[in-house]
Design an enzyme around this catalytic site. Sequence first.
Site, PDB file in Angstrom:
ATOM      1  N   SER A 163     -18.376  60.326  37.073  1.00 58.04           N
ATOM      2  CA  SER A 163     -19.516  61.224  37.253  1.00 58.04           C
ATOM      3  C   SER A 163     -19.672  62.055  36.003  1.00 58.04           C
ATOM      4  O   SER A 163     -18.687  62.381  35.331  1.00 58.04           O
ATOM      5  CB  SER A 163     -19.279  62.133  38.457  1.00 58.04           C
ATOM      6  OG  SER A 163     -20.171  63.225  38.438  1.00 58.04           O
ATOM      7  N   SER A 164     -20.917  62.457  35.708  1.00 65.28           N
ATOM      8  CA  SER A 164     -21.155  63.244  34.496  1.00 65.28           C
ATOM      9  C   SER A 164     -20.534  64.631  34.576  1.00 65.28           C
ATOM     10  O   SER A 164     -20.469  65.336  33.566  1.00 65.28           O
ATOM     11  CB  SER A 164     -22.660  63.363  34.238  1.00 65.28           C
ATOM     12  OG  SER A 164     -23.318  63.934  35.345  1.00 65.28           O
ATOM     13  N   CYS A 165     -20.036  65.036  35.751  1.00 66.41           N
ATOM     14  CA  CYS A 165     -19.381  66.344  35.867  1.00 66.41           C
ATOM     15  C   CYS A 165     -18.018  66.365  35.170  1.00 66.41           C
ATOM     16  O   CYS A 165     -17.388  67.416  35.079  1.00 66.41           O
ATOM     17  CB  CYS A 165     -19.224  66.747  37.325  1.00 66.41           C
ATOM     18  SG  CYS A 165     -17.991  65.800  38.239  1.00 66.41           S
TER      19      CYS A 165
ATOM     20  N   TYR B  40     -13.199  67.740  41.685  1.00 67.43           N
ATOM     21  CA  TYR B  40     -13.760  66.388  41.643  1.00 67.43           C
ATOM     22  C   TYR B  40     -13.742  65.848  40.224  1.00 67.43           C
ATOM     23  O   TYR B  40     -13.387  64.680  39.982  1.00 67.43           O
ATOM     24  CB  TYR B  40     -15.187  66.419  42.184  1.00 67.43           C
ATOM     25  CG  TYR B  40     -15.873  65.076  42.240  1.00 67.43           C
ATOM     26  CD1 TYR B  40     -15.474  64.110  43.157  1.00 67.43           C
ATOM     27  CD2 TYR B  40     -16.934  64.777  41.390  1.00 67.43           C
ATOM     28  CE1 TYR B  40     -16.113  62.880  43.227  1.00 67.43           C
ATOM     29  CE2 TYR B  40     -17.584  63.550  41.448  1.00 67.43           C
ATOM     30  CZ  TYR B  40     -17.170  62.609  42.372  1.00 67.43           C
ATOM     31  OH  TYR B  40     -17.800  61.384  42.429  1.00 67.43           O
TER      32      TYR B  40
ATOM     33  N   LYS C 266     -11.853  62.452  38.662  1.00 68.19           N
ATOM     34  CA  LYS C 266     -12.581  61.381  37.985  1.00 68.19           C
ATOM     35  C   LYS C 266     -12.086  61.170  36.552  1.00 68.19           C
ATOM     36  O   LYS C 266     -12.023  60.034  36.068  1.00 68.19           O
ATOM     37  CB  LYS C 266     -14.087  61.693  37.995  1.00 68.19           C
ATOM     38  CG  LYS C 266     -14.725  61.495  39.347  1.00 68.19           C
ATOM     39  CD  LYS C 266     -14.631  60.045  39.769  1.00 68.19           C
ATOM     40  CE  LYS C 266     -15.246  59.777  41.110  1.00 68.19           C
ATOM     41  NZ  LYS C 266     -15.147  58.350  41.507  1.00 68.19           N
TER      42      LYS C 266
ATOM     43  N   HIS D  89     -26.456  66.414  47.529  1.00 65.82           N
ATOM     44  CA  HIS D  89     -26.835  66.787  46.175  1.00 65.82           C
ATOM     45  C   HIS D  89     -28.268  67.316  46.162  1.00 65.82           C
ATOM     46  O   HIS D  89     -28.986  67.262  47.162  1.00 65.82           O
ATOM     47  CB  HIS D  89     -26.683  65.591  45.237  1.00 65.82           C
ATOM     48  CG  HIS D  89     -25.249  65.229  44.981  1.00 65.82           C
ATOM     49  ND1 HIS D  89     -24.674  64.087  45.498  1.00 65.82           N
ATOM     50  CD2 HIS D  89     -24.281  65.863  44.284  1.00 65.82           C
ATOM     51  CE1 HIS D  89     -23.401  64.030  45.112  1.00 65.82           C
ATOM     52  NE2 HIS D  89     -23.148  65.095  44.389  1.00 65.82           N
TER      53      HIS D  89
END
Length: 314
Positions: A108-110, A137, A141, A180
């Site tokens: 994920s881009s987070c 999270y 990842k 989201h």
Amino acid sequence: MDINSKIFVAGHRGLVGSAIVRSLEAKGYKNIVVRTHKELDLTDQAAVFKFFEEERPEYVVLSAAHVGGINANQTYPADFIYINSIIQCNVIKAAHDQKVKKLLFLGSSCIYPKMAPQPISETDLLTGPLETTNEAYAIAKISGLEMCRFFKRQYGDDFISCMPTNLYGPNDNFNLENSHVLPALIRKFDDAKESGSPTVTLWGTGSPLREFLYVDDMADACVYLLENYSGEEHVNIGTGKEISIKDLAELVKEIVGYEGEIVWDDSMPDGTPRKLLNVDKLHNIGWKEKVSLRDGIKLEYDWYKAQNEEDLKK
């Protein structure tokens, strides 16, 4: 991949996994293996190892994850880091042990620093502090993509990773407790339209900038990477285009057909101020998105309404 290769898609019922299955089927792949959570608990190491030993998949797409929005991430950080970490460890190690030909891990881009330079390149990973609202999270990842990198480095496993931007589309989560932003907006505006509510209250100021990718485009990119990429570095998947949450809300409001007013509750958090992926690497590999944001939101809203009608019939 051969058209008859055995491909295990972990997490096939979710937003991402279901889209990847659709993409594989559309491209003619005939031997796709899936398991529900009831059939295979990916947090159970013994069960995962037994499944891989018996099924011996040749390719694996690891899209299974425990996901949620800002509220869920802030409320249940221990669950987010534990469940995601153990799923990744079990599947990646089993894939290695059974000599899987190729594995694609979805992050994920987070994973990127809160104040990363924009647009965010793959090389910006681990260069600064993470956004605190989804830190657990993100750490899980990061661990997963680094596992793929180290298994490739130590053992030569063809394990690759990709980092999708914010996704939306069929099979999205519309639960307001843990969804989201885009599906939450669709749900809120549609509920207000149906109830005749004069206002819709949204979190924050509406100023953050976000990038959105229709999930079937993302799935097409994933299959493309499986077929064409074997590098050690992860690959960003996105559009390279951004929109403010305020403008996004106005767009969703228009598509849903809600005629009331939007109220912004600036006592609630905005999250990361800006998050746009640099997708030059993906474009150079040879892939680009096809579905515009407006068209994608319309497709998601139509799907949402169709699901509601189906639920009413049951």
